[in-house]
Design a protein around this motif. Structure first.
Motif, PDB file in Angstrom:
ATOM      1  N   CYS A  46       0.819  -1.209   0.000  1.00 55.74           N
ATOM      2  CA  CYS A  46       0.000   0.000   0.000  1.00 55.74           C
ATOM      3  C   CYS A  46       0.854   1.261   0.000  1.00 55.74           C
ATOM      4  CB  CYS A  46      -0.943   0.011   1.203  1.00 55.74           C
ATOM      5  SG  CYS A  46      -2.259  -1.220   1.119  1.00 55.74           S
ATOM      6  N   LEU A  47       1.940   1.221   0.786  1.00 55.99           N
ATOM      7  CA  LEU A  47       2.837   2.381   0.837  1.00 55.99           C
ATOM      8  C   LEU A  47       3.508   2.613  -0.509  1.00 55.99           C
ATOM      9  CD1 LEU A  47       4.494   1.777   4.348  1.00 55.99           C
ATOM     10  CD2 LEU A  47       2.783   3.519   3.753  1.00 55.99           C
ATOM     11  N   ASP A  48       3.989   1.518  -1.144  1.00 58.48           N
ATOM     12  CA  ASP A  48       4.634   1.641  -2.458  1.00 58.48           C
ATOM     13  C   ASP A  48       3.642   2.098  -3.524  1.00 58.48           C
ATOM     14  OD1 ASP A  48       6.981   0.816  -1.333  1.00 58.48           O
ATOM     15  OD2 ASP A  48       6.801  -1.276  -1.990  1.00 58.48           O
ATOM     16  N   THR A  49       2.436   1.590  -3.444  1.00 59.87           N
ATOM     17  CA  THR A  49       1.403   1.956  -4.424  1.00 59.87           C
ATOM     18  C   THR A  49       1.034   3.435  -4.299  1.00 59.87           C
ATOM     19  OG1 THR A  49       0.506  -0.303  -4.433  1.00 59.87           O
ATOM     20  CG2 THR A  49      -0.937   1.455  -5.215  1.00 59.87           C
ATOM     21  N   PHE A  50       0.966   3.916  -3.067  1.00 64.26           N
ATOM     22  CA  PHE A  50       0.628   5.325  -2.866  1.00 64.26           C
ATOM     23  C   PHE A  50       1.715   6.231  -3.449  1.00 64.26           C
ATOM     24  CE2 PHE A  50       0.519   9.263  -0.295  1.00 64.26           C
ATOM     25  CZ  PHE A  50      -0.781   9.671  -0.574  1.00 64.26           C
ATOM     26  N   GLN A  51       2.975   5.782  -3.377  1.00 64.30           N
ATOM     27  CA  GLN A  51       4.070   6.571  -3.936  1.00 64.30           C
ATOM     28  C   GLN A  51       3.908   6.747  -5.458  1.00 64.30           C
ATOM     29  OE1 GLN A  51       6.551   8.205  -2.281  1.00 64.30           O
ATOM     30  NE2 GLN A  51       5.346   7.593  -0.476  1.00 64.30           N
ATOM     31  N   GLU A  52       3.228   5.799  -6.084  1.00 60.41           N
ATOM     32  CA  GLU A  52       3.009   5.867  -7.533  1.00 60.41           C
ATOM     33  C   GLU A  52       1.595   6.344  -7.874  1.00 60.41           C
ATOM     34  OE1 GLU A  52       4.070   1.871  -8.982  1.00 60.41           O
ATOM     35  OE2 GLU A  52       5.843   2.832  -9.840  1.00 60.41           O
ATOM     36  N   ARG A  53       0.942   7.014  -6.933  1.00 60.63           N
ATOM     37  CA  ARG A  53      -0.465   7.371  -7.102  1.00 60.63           C
ATOM     38  C   ARG A  53      -0.722   8.219  -8.348  1.00 60.63           C
ATOM     39  NH1 ARG A  53       1.973  10.152  -3.192  1.00 60.63           N
ATOM     40  NH2 ARG A  53       1.802  12.432  -3.040  1.00 60.63           N
ATOM     41  N   ARG A  54       0.231   9.033  -8.758  1.00 62.04           N
ATOM     42  CA  ARG A  54       0.032   9.892  -9.932  1.00 62.04           C
ATOM     43  C   ARG A  54      -0.086   9.078 -11.225  1.00 62.04           C
ATOM     44  NH1 ARG A  54       0.458  15.172  -8.797  1.00 62.04           N
ATOM     45  NH2 ARG A  54       1.337  15.712  -6.742  1.00 62.04           N
ATOM     46  N   LYS A  55       0.309   7.801 -11.160  1.00 61.19           N
ATOM     47  CA  LYS A  55       0.227   6.947 -12.343  1.00 61.19           C
ATOM     48  C   LYS A  55      -1.095   6.187 -12.449  1.00 61.19           C
ATOM     49  CE  LYS A  55       5.206   6.062 -12.881  1.00 61.19           C
ATOM     50  NZ  LYS A  55       6.238   5.012 -12.973  1.00 61.19           N
ATOM     51  N   TRP A  56      -1.855   6.148 -11.351  1.00 59.10           N
ATOM     52  CA  TRP A  56      -3.077   5.341 -11.410  1.00 59.10           C
ATOM     53  C   TRP A  56      -4.345   6.036 -10.900  1.00 59.10           C
ATOM     54  CZ3 TRP A  56      -5.208   4.703  -6.600  1.00 59.10           C
ATOM     55  CH2 TRP A  56      -4.344   4.754  -5.484  1.00 59.10           C
ATOM     56  N   ALA A  57      -4.227   7.031 -10.065  1.00 62.06           N
ATOM     57  CA  ALA A  57      -5.415   7.694  -9.513  1.00 62.06           C
ATOM     58  C   ALA A  57      -5.972   8.706 -10.525  1.00 62.06           C
ATOM     59  CB  ALA A  57      -5.073   8.393  -8.203  1.00 62.06           C
ATOM     60  N   MET A  58      -7.263   8.607 -10.814  1.00 60.36           N
ATOM     61  CA  MET A  58      -7.900   9.478 -11.789  1.00 60.36           C
ATOM     62  C   MET A  58      -7.833  10.950 -11.419  1.00 60.36           C
ATOM     63  SD  MET A  58      -9.123   8.528 -14.667  1.00 60.36           S
ATOM     64  CE  MET A  58     -10.304   9.839 -14.928  1.00 60.36           C
ATOM     65  N   VAL A  59      -7.733  11.246 -10.148  1.00 61.49           N
ATOM     66  CA  VAL A  59      -7.677  12.635  -9.732  1.00 61.49           C
ATOM     67  C   VAL A  59      -6.471  13.348 -10.349  1.00 61.49           C
ATOM     68  CG1 VAL A  59      -6.353  12.164  -7.626  1.00 61.49           C
ATOM     69  CG2 VAL A  59      -7.865  14.171  -7.734  1.00 61.49           C
ATOM     70  N   TYR A  60      -5.399  12.604 -10.635  1.00 60.37           N
ATOM     71  CA  TYR A  60      -4.208  13.178 -11.268  1.00 60.37           C
ATOM     72  C   TYR A  60      -4.246  13.009 -12.795  1.00 60.37           C
ATOM     73  CZ  TYR A  60      -2.579  12.819  -6.456  1.00 60.37           C
ATOM     74  OH  TYR A  60      -2.469  12.919  -5.081  1.00 60.37           O
ATOM     75  N   SER A  61      -4.955  12.008 -13.252  1.00 58.72           N
ATOM     76  CA  SER A  61      -4.967  11.685 -14.683  1.00 58.72           C
ATOM     77  C   SER A  61      -5.886  12.587 -15.490  1.00 58.72           C
ATOM     78  CB  SER A  61      -5.410  10.232 -14.880  1.00 58.72           C
ATOM     79  OG  SER A  61      -4.594   9.354 -14.147  1.00 58.72           O
ATOM     80  N   ARG A  62      -6.869  13.208 -14.827  1.00 58.41           N
ATOM     81  CA  ARG A  62      -7.870  13.998 -15.546  1.00 58.41           C
ATOM     82  C   ARG A  62      -7.260  15.164 -16.318  1.00 58.41           C
ATOM     83  NH1 ARG A  62     -12.900  12.524 -13.772  1.00 58.41           N
ATOM     84  NH2 ARG A  62     -12.987  11.474 -11.748  1.00 58.41           N
ATOM     85  N   HIS A  63      -6.102  15.614 -15.914  1.00 54.91           N
ATOM     86  CA  HIS A  63      -5.499  16.799 -16.526  1.00 54.91           C
ATOM     87  C   HIS A  63      -4.783  16.487 -17.842  1.00 54.91           C
ATOM     88  CE1 HIS A  63      -5.936  17.607 -12.216  1.00 54.91           C
ATOM     89  NE2 HIS A  63      -6.031  18.896 -12.533  1.00 54.91           N
ATOM     90  N   THR A  64      -4.621  15.205 -18.164  1.00 56.78           N
ATOM     91  CA  THR A  64      -3.848  14.815 -19.349  1.00 56.78           C
ATOM     92  C   THR A  64      -4.702  13.999 -20.303  1.00 56.78           C
ATOM     93  OG1 THR A  64      -1.886  14.708 -17.954  1.00 56.78           O
ATOM     94  CG2 THR A  64      -1.709  13.734 -20.144  1.00 56.78           C
ATOM     95  N   PHE A  65      -4.590  14.305 -21.580  1.00 58.00           N
ATOM     96  CA  PHE A  65      -5.403  13.607 -22.577  1.00 58.00           C
ATOM     97  C   PHE A  65      -5.066  12.120 -22.617  1.00 58.00           C
ATOM     98  CE2 PHE A  65      -6.258  12.052 -26.897  1.00 58.00           C
ATOM     99  CZ  PHE A  65      -7.612  12.367 -26.987  1.00 58.00           C
ATOM    100  N   SER A  66      -6.107  11.288 -22.512  1.00 61.54           N
ATOM    101  CA  SER A  66      -5.942   9.837 -22.551  1.00 61.54           C
ATOM    102  C   SER A  66      -6.992   9.161 -23.413  1.00 61.54           C
ATOM    103  CB  SER A  66      -5.995   9.258 -21.128  1.00 61.54           C
ATOM    104  OG  SER A  66      -4.936   9.769 -20.334  1.00 61.54           O
ATOM    105  N   ALA A  67      -7.742   9.959 -24.203  1.00 66.60           N
ATOM    106  CA  ALA A  67      -8.782   9.437 -25.096  1.00 66.60           C
ATOM    107  C   ALA A  67      -9.835   8.632 -24.331  1.00 66.60           C
ATOM    108  CB  ALA A  67      -8.168   8.573 -26.196  1.00 66.60           C
ATOM    109  N   GLY A  68      -9.952   8.906 -23.029  1.00 71.68           N
ATOM    110  CA  GLY A  68     -10.934   8.199 -22.206  1.00 71.68           C
ATOM    111  C   GLY A  68     -10.495   6.809 -21.783  1.00 71.68           C
ATOM    112  N   ILE A  69      -9.260   6.427 -22.097  1.00 75.46           N
ATOM    113  CA  ILE A  69      -8.757   5.092 -21.767  1.00 75.46           C
ATOM    114  C   ILE A  69      -8.266   5.083 -20.314  1.00 75.46           C
ATOM    115  CG2 ILE A  69      -7.007   3.348 -22.330  1.00 75.46           C
ATOM    116  CD1 ILE A  69      -7.025   4.485 -25.177  1.00 75.46           C
ATOM    117  N   ARG A  70      -8.507   3.977 -19.623  1.00 73.92           N
ATOM    118  CA  ARG A  70      -8.075   3.869 -18.230  1.00 73.92           C
ATOM    119  C   ARG A  70      -7.243   2.623 -17.972  1.00 73.92           C
ATOM    120  NH1 ARG A  70     -13.033   6.044 -14.434  1.00 73.92           N
ATOM    121  NH2 ARG A  70     -13.696   7.756 -15.767  1.00 73.92           N
TER     122      ARG A  70
END
Length: 610
Positions: A352-376
């Protein structure tokens, strides 16, 4: 009649023979005694000329004899101007000629063109039973394919692979491949991108998915397609790699090769699984690209590392997914994540600690700002891999893999043709329409929308346009309040429109990219055949129309062959230039076919057909 060369005379007589229903062959030839090479006269005859020599041979089965002493023939002689004219012509046969439906079986009428060969090879690779076609027999097809198989079997796999890739590059200079060798000079990694992949990446390469979970052949080699979505949000392939290993060095090699063929264009977003070696390579080669971890893979890893929590709580799965997808503000996400860890006593859990460190790669709250064609997720890769299993089997060698993979690509790409047809004929269910319908609803979750009436710039806290590429219902609601009924042009991305494929693409060497020439030839053949069949079917309803059509087909065949006869090039240029300058006038005596020759030709052909 007069001909430029001996070959032109042979071709004309053979076309005539095809319409009548017999086969021809070259008979005697007289050559100049001065140089020993200049042809003075030549006889073309029916293939049933003469008689078989009777040879007694014990135990040997007598073969059927075709020759019956037929005297049908055409003799040409050389004139002082170097051209050949008909000196003798015998039209009568002493045997029955074949019907039009059987003429393709005649030896001199059988020919596998480039288009036919391409269709035969595609059909063979697809497992489709090939039917006889005009111009060749099933035996001709079998011989063509068998000779290919024998060549492939005689060559070693590595050599055959290189030969295959070089042949693809020779067929189309925009085809790209790169091999990486190991310390023992053996092929380790392979990357290739055909011209269609180059075009697709230039148009839709803003978001890519990369996955190495699929394995081929008995040595368990990873097959890694680089995938995206087109304007219909359907799968397109940008490149493919076969790996020997999955080290950071191998991934760096692949991404560097990919950038080379794609002229340095980097994706905006790349989706992968949680692979440390892959992540290092992406950070080095694509530092500006937003690297996202596939949400599906992340959830599978959560099941693996937190299985006891999933089993012990009915709500943990929903709470974990909520952290991944639901929040629009960072503080809300962090609060929810901390509450989740506290509730299930996971504050000290390493995963959980390691996953949180990479949160910008998986949490939508950070992903919304970058174009991803709606892919998750890399679900596109999973879907493609699933289809690949139907085409590629573990027992296949590398060459068999490539040929079957081509068939897979053809089928995947055909989907876009169907979608384009529907797009041109049917009114699509646009995502924008759905969002507009949502905007008319009474019950709406609260969202903050900012709007500048002067520049018509609009933005919403849900970041739908930034993430997917079209405006959300919240923004459309505000535009509607301001009585703006047409979406501002800056919010209509070309990559989602029917115009997405307009224009041309230039490859890494500065050349305009053209798709597979083999398929181009095959498609041309199908189009021309379709049009010809329509006219022929109509002409067949009348005897006079049939005679006229057959005569014109012979004349047309001769004209077409001029494009491929080097010896006639200068004559052709003069002929076509003359035709262009005199398009509104009748053909004069200086053209390739004089009026007198045209009359002779028509008279002969009319006599032939009657």
């Amino acid at each position: 009649m007069e001909f430029e060369t001996e070959e032109a005379a042979y071709m004309y007589y053979n076309m005539y023979a095809g319409y009548i229903g017999f086969s021809i062959q070259k008979s005697w030839a007289n050559k100049s005694k001065v140089d020993g090479t200049t042809l003075l006269s030549r006889k073309f005859c029916c293939f049933k000329e003469g008689f078989k020599k009777q040879v007694e041979c014990e135990g040997k089965k007598n073969r059927k004899d075709l020759r019956v002493g037929c005297n049908a023939q055409m003799i040409i002689g050389r004139q002082e101007n170097g051209k050949y004219y008909v000196t003798f012509f015998e039209e009568q046969h002493n045997h029955q000629v074949v019907t039009p439906r059987s003429r393709h079986k005649l030896p001199s009428q059988r020919k596998i063109t480039i288009a036919h060969a391409a269709e035969a090879e595609i059909a063979k690779n697809s497992g489709i039973r090939q039917k006889e076609n005009l111009g060749f027999t099933l035996k001709d097809i079998s011989n063509h394919l068998q000779s290919k198989r024998m060549r492939e079997m005689r060559e070693g796999e590595a050599y055959t692979l290189i030969h295959y890739l070089e042949k693809k590059k020779l067929d189309n200079s925009s085809f790209f491949y790169l091999l990486q060798y190991d310390a023992e000079s053996q092929i380790a990694n392979i990357f290739w991108a055909d011209p269609k992949m180059v075009i697709d990446y230039a148009l839709f390469g803003d978001v890519v998915c990369f996955d190495t979970t699929y394995r081929i052949n008995n040595v368990n080699r990873p097959c890694a397609p680089i995938i995206g979505v087109n304007h219909h949000k359907e799968i397109v392939v940008f490149g493919v790699a076969l790996f020997y290993d999955e080290t950071t060095a191998s991934f760096e090699w692949l991404f560097t090769a990919f950038l080379e063929v794609m002229k340095g264009k980097k994706p905006i977003t790349i989706f992968t699984n949680q692979d440390a070696a892959m992540a290092k390579a992406i950070a080095k080669v694509f530092p500006e690209t937003y690297h996202r971890i596939c949400s599906w893979h992340l959830f599978q890893n959560a099941l693996k590392h937190l299985g006891h929590i999933f089993k012990g709580s009915n709500k943990f799965s929903a709470e974990f997914k909520s952290c991944m997808h639901d929040f629009e503000y960072e503080e809300d996400f962090i609060h929810s994540w901390n509450s989740l860890l506290e509730k299930h006593k996971l504050q000290d859990n390493k995963w959980c600690l390691d996953t949180f460190q990479e949160r910008r790669k998986w949490a939508m709250v950070y992903s919304r700002h970058t174009f991803s064609a709606g892919i998750r997720s890399t679900q596109l890769c999973e879907s493609f891999n699933s289809r690949m299993k139907c085409y590629v089997k573990p027992r296949f060698n590398v060459l068999e893999f490539f040929t079957r993979f081509e068939k897979l690509l053809d089928d995947v790409r055909y989907q876009e043709l169907e979608s384009n047809y529907e797009m041109s004929q049917l009114k699509p269910a646009l995502k924008m329409n759905q969002e507009y319908e949502k905007s008319l609803g009474i019950l709406q979750r609260e969202h903050k929308v900012t709007f500048d009436s002067k520049s018509k710039r609009i933005g919403c806290c849900c970041m739908s346009f930034e993430f997917v590429g079209y405006l959300c219902s919240h923004a459309l609601k505000v535009l509607d309040i301001w009585n703006i009924k047409i979406v501002p042009s800056q919010y209509m991305l070309n990559r989602w429109t029917k115009h997405a494929r307009e224009g041309c693409v230039v490859d890494y060497k500065g050349r305009i990219v053209k798709e597979d020439p083999r398929l181009v030839v095959s498609n041309r053949s199908k189009d021309l055949s379709h049009n010809t069949v329509i006219v022929a079917s109509r002409a067949a309803e009348s005897e006079d129309a049939s005679i006229f059509f057959a005569r014109k087909m012979v004349e047309l065949s001769l004209e077409v062959e001029k494009f491929f006869t080097k010896a006639d090039k200068n004559v052709d240029d003069g002929y076509f230039n003359s035709m262009a300058m005199n398009s509104s006038q009748s053909v004069d005596n200086n053209d390739a076919f004089t009026s007198e020759q045209n009359e002779i030709s028509k008279e002969l052909l009319t006599k032939i057909m009657v």
